[in-house]
Design an enzyme around this catalytic site. Sequence first.
Site, PDB file in Angstrom:
ATOM      1  CG  HIS A  68      -1.705  -1.274   1.375  1.00 53.90           C
ATOM      2  ND1 HIS A  68      -1.308  -2.252   2.262  1.00 53.90           N
ATOM      3  CD2 HIS A  68      -2.800  -1.740   0.738  1.00 53.90           C
ATOM      4  CE1 HIS A  68      -2.135  -3.287   2.178  1.00 53.90           C
ATOM      5  NE2 HIS A  68      -3.049  -3.007   1.257  1.00 53.90           N
TER       6      HIS A  68
HETATM    7 FE1  FES Z   1       0.095  -1.818   3.784  1.00 52.30          FE
HETATM    8 FE2  FES Z   1       2.697  -2.233   4.029  1.00 52.30          FE
HETATM    9  S1  FES Z   1       1.730  -0.463   3.353  1.00 52.30           S
HETATM   10  S2  FES Z   1       1.090  -3.630   4.410  1.00 52.30           S
END
Ligand code: FES
Length: 92
Positions: A68
């Site tokens: 993410h």
């Molecule tokens: Fe979501 Fe690493 S940014 S698991």
Amino acid sequence: MFIKRRSPEDISAAKRDDSLLTSMRDPQLDADRAPNPEWLIIIGVCTHLGCIPFPDSGDWGGYFCPCHGSHYDLSGRVRKGPAGANMAVPPY
Ligand code: FES
């Protein structure tokens, strides 16, 4: 577990960013995370949802989590993205 032998440039960059502590989401001095500055020892798990970040990458040259988009610096401190905490330093 991520064990990184930091170069003098890596150490300088991490310590330089100590001056930005008040803007960090999870403020911690580099010296509190790496008592021997040559060695950074952290649990290699993103604190957002548990993916494994890529080392030597991201906007701060530390770690990047592709799941993410969390960026961690050369001290494993979260600097950008959804993670809410630094990568953990285990007892050693
Ligand atoms: Fe979501 Fe690493 S940014 S698991």
